[in-house]
Design a protein around this motif. Structure first.
Motif, PDB file in Angstrom:
ATOM      1  N   HIS A  47      50.025  11.789 -31.045  1.00  0.00           N
ATOM      2  CA  HIS A  47      50.943  10.980 -30.037  1.00  0.00           C
ATOM      3  C   HIS A  47      52.094  11.193 -30.313  1.00  0.00           C
ATOM      4  CE1 HIS A  47      47.068   9.190 -28.568  1.00  0.00           C
ATOM      5  NE2 HIS A  47      46.852   8.933 -30.134  1.00  0.00           N
ATOM      6  N   GLU A  48      52.896  11.502 -29.173  1.00  0.00           N
ATOM      7  CA  GLU A  48      54.425  11.811 -29.251  1.00  0.00           C
ATOM      8  C   GLU A  48      55.232  10.332 -29.322  1.00  0.00           C
ATOM      9  OE1 GLU A  48      57.952  13.661 -26.770  1.00  0.00           O
ATOM     10  OE2 GLU A  48      56.143  14.509 -26.207  1.00  0.00           O
ATOM     11  N   PRO A  49      56.038  10.130 -30.445  1.00  0.00           N
ATOM     12  CA  PRO A  49      56.487   9.193 -30.622  1.00  0.00           C
ATOM     13  C   PRO A  49      57.842   8.646 -29.640  1.00  0.00           C
ATOM     14  CG  PRO A  49      57.401  10.269 -32.376  1.00  0.00           C
ATOM     15  CD  PRO A  49      56.089  11.091 -31.434  1.00  0.00           C
ATOM     16  N   ALA A  50      57.771   7.691 -28.927  1.00  0.00           N
ATOM     17  CA  ALA A  50      58.957   7.314 -27.998  1.00  0.00           C
ATOM     18  C   ALA A  50      60.356   7.136 -28.612  1.00  0.00           C
ATOM     19  CB  ALA A  50      58.540   6.103 -27.217  1.00  0.00           C
TER      20      ALA A  50
ATOM     21  N   GLY B  36      51.903  16.008 -30.270  1.00  0.00           N
ATOM     22  CA  GLY B  36      52.460  14.626 -30.850  1.00  0.00           C
ATOM     23  C   GLY B  36      53.892  14.966 -31.204  1.00  0.00           C
ATOM     24  N   CYS B  37      54.284  14.335 -32.260  1.00  0.00           N
ATOM     25  CA  CYS B  37      55.702  14.449 -32.628  1.00  0.00           C
ATOM     26  C   CYS B  37      55.875  16.056 -33.269  1.00  0.00           C
ATOM     27  CB  CYS B  37      55.958  13.649 -33.971  1.00  0.00           C
ATOM     28  SG  CYS B  37      57.708  13.926 -34.864  1.00  0.00           S
ATOM     29  N   ARG B  38      56.825  16.495 -32.792  1.00  0.00           N
ATOM     30  CA  ARG B  38      57.230  18.110 -32.765  1.00  0.00           C
ATOM     31  C   ARG B  38      57.596  18.387 -34.381  1.00  0.00           C
ATOM     32  NH1 ARG B  38      59.432  20.508 -27.135  1.00  0.00           N
ATOM     33  NH2 ARG B  38      57.795  19.751 -26.091  1.00  0.00           N
ATOM     34  N   PHE B  39      58.024  17.307 -35.184  1.00  0.00           N
ATOM     35  CA  PHE B  39      58.426  17.543 -36.457  1.00  0.00           C
ATOM     36  C   PHE B  39      57.417  17.216 -37.502  1.00  0.00           C
ATOM     37  CE2 PHE B  39      60.885  15.868 -40.203  1.00  0.00           C
ATOM     38  CZ  PHE B  39      61.475  16.947 -40.534  1.00  0.00           C
ATOM     39  N   HIS B  40      56.295  16.988 -36.944  1.00  0.00           N
ATOM     40  CA  HIS B  40      55.181  16.579 -37.849  1.00  0.00           C
ATOM     41  C   HIS B  40      54.618  17.649 -38.825  1.00  0.00           C
ATOM     42  CE1 HIS B  40      52.021  18.064 -35.223  1.00  0.00           C
ATOM     43  NE2 HIS B  40      51.484  18.538 -36.401  1.00  0.00           N
ATOM     44  N   THR B  41      54.956  18.892 -38.533  1.00  0.00           N
ATOM     45  CA  THR B  41      54.409  19.879 -39.272  1.00  0.00           C
ATOM     46  C   THR B  41      55.195  20.324 -40.396  1.00  0.00           C
ATOM     47  OG1 THR B  41      55.615  21.650 -38.144  1.00  0.00           O
ATOM     48  CG2 THR B  41      53.171  21.294 -37.122  1.00  0.00           C
ATOM     49  N   ARG B  42      56.531  19.749 -40.483  1.00  0.00           N
ATOM     50  CA  ARG B  42      57.343  19.803 -41.705  1.00  0.00           C
ATOM     51  C   ARG B  42      57.883  18.415 -42.237  1.00  0.00           C
ATOM     52  NH1 ARG B  42      62.273  22.809 -39.361  1.00  0.00           N
ATOM     53  NH2 ARG B  42      62.582  23.573 -41.572  1.00  0.00           N
TER      54      ARG B  42
END
Length: 324
Positions: free
Chosen positions: A305-308, A288-294
């Motif tokens: 899901h990866e945001p566009a 998904g979004c690579r920043f979601h863990t932080r």
């Protein structure tokens, strides 16, 4: 501004194989240093590329300098692909795209007089006879605020700021269209950073040269860049005209970057955002979004899901579900 951009970066990816063993090396995976990056730079403009260490800024700049081959995507200068060039075509490209690095000492030969260093690219490209090259060196030293007679000195005879001016003169020698500035003022004393930045802007106005400014210092980016791209773990999370970005920060990661900078004046309100955890490994980036863990605003679907990268205002793009 109309017309074709000077530099076009389209769908750029660079994945480095991660191997184990020496004689019979086994590929265990790929480090996704740059993953689907696109942007443009027009003649006479500056694009700032910012983000934490390991976000992919340096790998992106190395591909633009033709020091690395992309895994996917392409880079065009004046509409022509830059990778796969050989011989005279490659030499011509190196003359049109130059670089100034963070540490000028590492890019200057300590055994070579600076005049010879500045003239080297002119000699390699058969720019002219000795008298013409000497005159060009003299012009360049004056242009960067040094004296022509200093061409006979060695790098150790200059201060750090002066060595950076010599490195800039060497980059300007072949009249490039684009200069990659990799942290050009971060190694300099605070007292002379503004002088160097103003010199770069003056030269840009004179020569219509474009800059790719790779930096972590947001003050430098705000002073110099027309447009800014923010990267996180190989991805662009936000890009916008610099004035728009600094006035209306959207992405949570960009907000966190900005909150780590001192406020401009006493009494100014500042939103302090503390990021938890470490930057994930590019060998195994989050889904998904690579920043979601932080991210302090994470939602359930952010991990799925990866945001566009979507436009939220004129020229301002953000990859975040908060703005869909």
């Amino acid at each position: 501004m109309n017309g074709r951009p000077l530099l076009q970066v389209e769908g750029l990816r660079k994945h480095f194989p991660f191997t184990k063993g020496i004689l019979f090396a086994k590929t265990l995976g790929h480090i996704k240093a740059v993953d689907d990056v696109s942007f443009e730079i027009r003649a006479g403009e500056t694009l700032g590329l910012v983000g934490e260490s390991g976000c992919g800024k340096t790998t992106t700049s190395r591909m633009i300098l033709n020091l690395e081959e992309p895994t996917e995507g392409r880079i065009l200068l004046d509409g022509e692909p830059i990778h796969g060039l050989q011989g005279e075509a490659l030499r011509a490209y190196r003359a049109r795209v130059q670089a100034v690095f963070q540490d000028p000492w590492s890019s200057l030969n300590p055994r070579m007089k600076v005049g010879r260093t500045i003239a080297e690219s002119l000699i390699v490209n058969a720019w002219g006879d000795r008298a013409r090259i000497d005159e060009r060196v003299r012009e360049l030293l004056l242009q960067v605020g040094l004296r022509p007679e200093q061409a006979q000195q060695y790098p150790h005879e200059f201060s750090g700021g002066q060595r950076q001016r010599v490195a800039l003169a060497a980059a300007l020698a072949s009249r490039p269209k684009l200069i990659v500035l990799d942290e050009p003022v971060s190694a300099l004393d605070v007292s002379i950073r503004a002088q160097m930045m103003n010199l770069l802007k003056d030269i840009q106005a004179q020569d219509d040269v474009a800059y790719l400014l790779v930096a972590h210092d947001l003050a430098t980016v705000r002073h110099m860049a027309d447009h800014t791209v923010v990267m996180y773990l190989g991805k662009i999370v936000e890009k916008a005209p610099t004035a728009s970005l600094f006035d209306d920060v959207r992405h949570p990661y960009t907000k966190a970057l900005f909150s780590a900078v001192l406020v401009a004046w006493p009494g100014q309100a500042a939103e302090e955002i503390e990021l938890k955890g470490e930057v994930p490994s590019p060998l195994d980036p989050p889904s998904g979004c690579r920043f979601h863990t932080r991210c302090p605003y994470v939602m359930p679907h952010c991990s799925q899901h990866e945001p566009a990268l979507r436009q939220v205002s004129r020229g301002h793009f953000v990859a975040c579900y908060l703005f869909e």
